[in-house]
Design a protein around this motif. Structure first.
Motif, mmCIF file in Angstrom:
data_model
loop_
_atom_site.group_PDB
_atom_site.id
_atom_site.type_symbol
_atom_site.label_atom_id
_atom_site.label_comp_id
_atom_site.label_asym_id
_atom_site.label_seq_id
_atom_site.Cartn_x
_atom_site.Cartn_y
_atom_site.Cartn_z
ATOM 1 N N ARG A 108 9.765 65.220 53.550
ATOM 2 C CA ARG A 108 10.207 64.270 52.431
ATOM 3 C C ARG A 108 11.860 64.037 52.657
ATOM 4 N N SER A 109 12.267 64.787 53.344
ATOM 5 C CA SER A 109 13.753 64.483 53.723
ATOM 6 C C SER A 109 14.039 65.310 55.062
ATOM 7 N N PRO A 110 15.190 64.918 55.709
ATOM 8 C CA PRO A 110 15.653 65.514 57.012
ATOM 9 C C PRO A 110 15.685 66.945 56.894
ATOM 10 N N TRP A 111 15.195 67.718 57.863
ATOM 11 C CA TRP A 111 15.014 69.098 57.908
ATOM 12 C C TRP A 111 15.550 69.542 59.399
ATOM 13 N N VAL A 112 16.107 70.955 59.426
ATOM 14 C CA VAL A 112 16.310 71.550 60.545
ATOM 15 C C VAL A 112 15.217 72.211 61.188
#
Length: 215
Positions: A108-112
């Motif tokens: 859903r969104s940028p993630w590490v």
């Protein structure tokens, strides 16, 4: 002919189950096995939703009638997980989780992205590598358990290796779908060894659904 062969295969599976587990089988177990076999038949026939519903009901009935057996299966799976995690991670820093239920919503969104070993009885995982930010040049992610549903979106930025096994359920890779029993996938993206960032994903479920979407 294909339908006939499928019915013969299901009949042989049922006969084998009766031979192996006959001494423990009662009325509830017979109903559960019938539902499981019907669920396998429906999933192999393309009726995925109805098939998974019957597989789930059958598994719950087996759980109610054979709690000790189910707990034993969970313990065996967990033990295999610890051995496999140690071999795959090879001493690298990684997060290790064991839960009854897990949910990873990384689409859903940028993630590490970091190395991870996760075991669960019930698991739902959504990974989109186009949104991932790698911590290391090589990342290893292990997902193992009893019931699992995973959607994996690949990206051109990463070299990807996939090792997957689903005993009952389906594996979909691009436009190819294998459903039923003993589903396996081994794949490496072109140029994997020379990629700047590499990701190895290992998936193993007794009952599950893996959907791999190409970039």
């Amino acid at each position: 002919m294909e339908k006939r062969n499928r019915m013969i295969a299901i009949g042989l599976i049922a006969l084998g189950c009766l031979m192996i587990f006959g001494r423990w089988i009662g009325f509830l177990s017979i109903v559960a096995l019938i539902l499981l076999l019907l669920g396998i038949y429906l999933t192999t026939s393309g009726k995925i939703k109805q098939g998974y519903t019957l597989l789930g009901i059958g598994a719950v009935l087996l759980l109610l009638d054979h709690l000790v057996l189910v707990l034993g299966i969970c313990l065996i799976s967990l033990g295999i997980f610890f051995v496999k995690s140690r071999g795959l991670q090879q001493g690298r820093n990684h997060l290790q989780k064991q839960n009854f239920s897990s949910s990873f919503n990384w689409d859903r969104s940028p993630w590490v992205m970091h190395s991870l070993s996760a075991w669960h009885v019930l698991g739902e995982t959504d990974l989109d590598l186009s949104l991932a930010m790698a911590e290391d040049k090589e990342t290893v992610m292990l997902f193992q358990g009893i019931f699992g549903d995973m959607d994996l979106h690949l990206a051109d930025d990463y070299g990807v290796e996939i090792e997957a096994f689903v005993l009952f359920g389906s594996i979909e890779f691009g436009n190819q779908r294998d459903a039923g029993m003993l589903n396996r996938l081994n794949w490496k993206s072109p140029g994997y060894e020379s990629s700047e960032h590499r990701v190895k994903v290992s998936v193993s479920y007794l009952m599950g659904d893996l959907d791999v979407r190409l970039p």
